[in-house]
Design a protein around this motif. Structure first.
Motif, PDB file in Angstrom:
ATOM      1  N   ILE A  31       0.437  -1.053  -0.202  1.00  0.00           N
ATOM      2  CA  ILE A  31       0.150   0.498   0.056  1.00  0.00           C
ATOM      3  C   ILE A  31       1.129   1.864  -0.265  1.00  0.00           C
ATOM      4  CG2 ILE A  31      -1.928   1.559   1.236  1.00  0.00           C
ATOM      5  CD1 ILE A  31      -3.107  -0.822  -0.032  1.00  0.00           C
ATOM      6  N   ARG A  32       1.858   1.071   0.615  1.00  0.00           N
ATOM      7  CA  ARG A  32       2.788   2.260   1.078  1.00  0.00           C
ATOM      8  C   ARG A  32       3.593   2.479  -0.297  1.00  0.00           C
ATOM      9  NH1 ARG A  32       2.156   5.056   5.802  1.00  0.00           N
ATOM     10  NH2 ARG A  32       4.101   5.931   5.635  1.00  0.00           N
ATOM     11  N   LEU A  33       4.347   1.533  -1.044  1.00  0.00           N
ATOM     12  CA  LEU A  33       4.755   1.062  -2.492  1.00  0.00           C
ATOM     13  C   LEU A  33       3.643   2.027  -3.453  1.00  0.00           C
ATOM     14  CD1 LEU A  33       7.409   0.740  -4.029  1.00  0.00           C
ATOM     15  CD2 LEU A  33       6.075  -1.188  -4.591  1.00  0.00           C
ATOM     16  N   ILE A  34       2.846   1.681  -3.447  1.00  0.00           N
ATOM     17  CA  ILE A  34       1.813   2.325  -4.185  1.00  0.00           C
ATOM     18  C   ILE A  34       1.141   3.770  -4.210  1.00  0.00           C
ATOM     19  CG2 ILE A  34      -1.081   2.165  -5.343  1.00  0.00           C
ATOM     20  CD1 ILE A  34      -0.158  -1.011  -5.332  1.00  0.00           C
ATOM     21  N   ALA A  35       1.011   3.756  -2.906  1.00  0.00           N
ATOM     22  CA  ALA A  35       0.630   5.727  -2.249  1.00  0.00           C
ATOM     23  C   ALA A  35       1.874   6.421  -3.009  1.00  0.00           C
ATOM     24  CB  ALA A  35       0.374   5.690  -1.061  1.00  0.00           C
ATOM     25  N   GLY A  36       3.223   5.410  -2.923  1.00  0.00           N
ATOM     26  CA  GLY A  36       4.547   6.451  -3.663  1.00  0.00           C
ATOM     27  C   GLY A  36       4.640   7.035  -4.434  1.00  0.00           C
ATOM     28  N   PHE A  37       3.557   5.915  -4.877  1.00  0.00           N
ATOM     29  CA  PHE A  37       3.797   6.689  -7.226  1.00  0.00           C
ATOM     30  C   PHE A  37       2.961   7.736  -7.562  1.00  0.00           C
ATOM     31  CE2 PHE A  37       4.711   1.806  -7.464  1.00  0.00           C
ATOM     32  CZ  PHE A  37       6.018   2.126  -8.380  1.00  0.00           C
ATOM     33  N   GLY A  38       1.165   7.478  -6.307  1.00  0.00           N
ATOM     34  CA  GLY A  38       0.515   9.142  -6.239  1.00  0.00           C
ATOM     35  C   GLY A  38       1.008  10.340  -5.506  1.00  0.00           C
ATOM     36  N   GLY A  39       2.483  10.086  -5.259  1.00  0.00           N
ATOM     37  CA  GLY A  39       2.629  10.645  -4.545  1.00  0.00           C
ATOM     38  C   GLY A  39       2.638  10.842  -2.999  1.00  0.00           C
ATOM     39  N   PHE A  40       2.355  10.278  -2.637  1.00  0.00           N
ATOM     40  CA  PHE A  40       2.610  10.193  -0.490  1.00  0.00           C
ATOM     41  C   PHE A  40       3.884  10.035  -0.285  1.00  0.00           C
ATOM     42  CE2 PHE A  40       2.716   7.317   2.907  1.00  0.00           C
ATOM     43  CZ  PHE A  40       2.016   7.808   3.793  1.00  0.00           C
ATOM     44  N   LEU A  41       4.502  10.787   0.442  1.00  0.00           N
ATOM     45  CA  LEU A  41       5.367  11.420   0.796  1.00  0.00           C
ATOM     46  C   LEU A  41       6.411   9.550   2.016  1.00  0.00           C
ATOM     47  CD1 LEU A  41       6.342  14.958  -0.246  1.00  0.00           C
ATOM     48  CD2 LEU A  41       6.491  12.460  -1.485  1.00  0.00           C
ATOM     49  N   GLY A  42       5.354   9.637   2.851  1.00  0.00           N
ATOM     50  CA  GLY A  42       5.935   9.012   3.982  1.00  0.00           C
ATOM     51  C   GLY A  42       6.354   8.956   4.616  1.00  0.00           C
ATOM     52  N   ARG A  43       5.858  10.661   5.522  1.00  0.00           N
ATOM     53  CA  ARG A  43       7.060  11.664   6.305  1.00  0.00           C
ATOM     54  C   ARG A  43       6.885  11.046   7.737  1.00  0.00           C
ATOM     55  NH1 ARG A  43       6.697  16.920   3.506  1.00  0.00           N
ATOM     56  NH2 ARG A  43       8.109  16.224   1.747  1.00  0.00           N
ATOM     57  N   LYS A  44       7.629  10.691   8.860  1.00  0.00           N
ATOM     58  CA  LYS A  44       7.274  10.469   8.980  1.00  0.00           C
ATOM     59  C   LYS A  44       6.005  11.784  10.610  1.00  0.00           C
ATOM     60  CE  LYS A  44       8.698  10.479  14.747  1.00  0.00           C
ATOM     61  NZ  LYS A  44      10.542  10.625  15.499  1.00  0.00           N
ATOM     62  N   GLY A  45       4.819  11.069  10.872  1.00  0.00           N
ATOM     63  CA  GLY A  45       3.192  12.250  11.242  1.00  0.00           C
ATOM     64  C   GLY A  45       2.970  11.744  10.353  1.00  0.00           C
ATOM     65  N   ALA A  46       2.885  11.152   8.957  1.00  0.00           N
ATOM     66  CA  ALA A  46       1.709  11.861   7.595  1.00  0.00           C
ATOM     67  C   ALA A  46       0.765  10.924   7.764  1.00  0.00           C
ATOM     68  CB  ALA A  46       2.775  11.783   6.467  1.00  0.00           C
TER      69      ALA A  46
END
Length: 79
Positions: A31-46
């Motif tokens: 999920i996080r990998l795919i969201a990254g392709f959509g612009g999700f940066l996954g920063r701490k507290g995101a």
């Protein structure tokens, strides 16, 4: 199983530039990998990825899978 083998393997190949593992990546990591392709940066507290990042990421993963399938067909010995 949530993702087809072609989808999760294409996402892995594009993200890591390596051959995908034999077993699928855990769902949370995928999920996080795919969201990254959509612009999700996954920063701490995101927090968790939103629907827009997931939608855009899934669209890109679908395109990656189509591209890899087309390349396999074009460059296969019988192609």
């Amino acid at each position: 199983m949530v993702f087809d083998p072609e989808e999760w393997q294409a996402a892995w190949i594009v993200a890591h530039r390596t051959k995908p593992p034999e077993t699928p990546t855990p769902l949370g990591q995928m999920i996080r990998l795919i969201a990254g392709f959509g612009g999700f940066l996954g920063r701490k507290g995101a927090g968790h990825p939103g629907p827009k990042a997931m939608w855009e990421g899934i669209q890109k993963v679908s395109a990656f899978a189509l591209g890899i399938a087309a390349a396999k067909q074009a460059f296969s010995p019988s192609g």
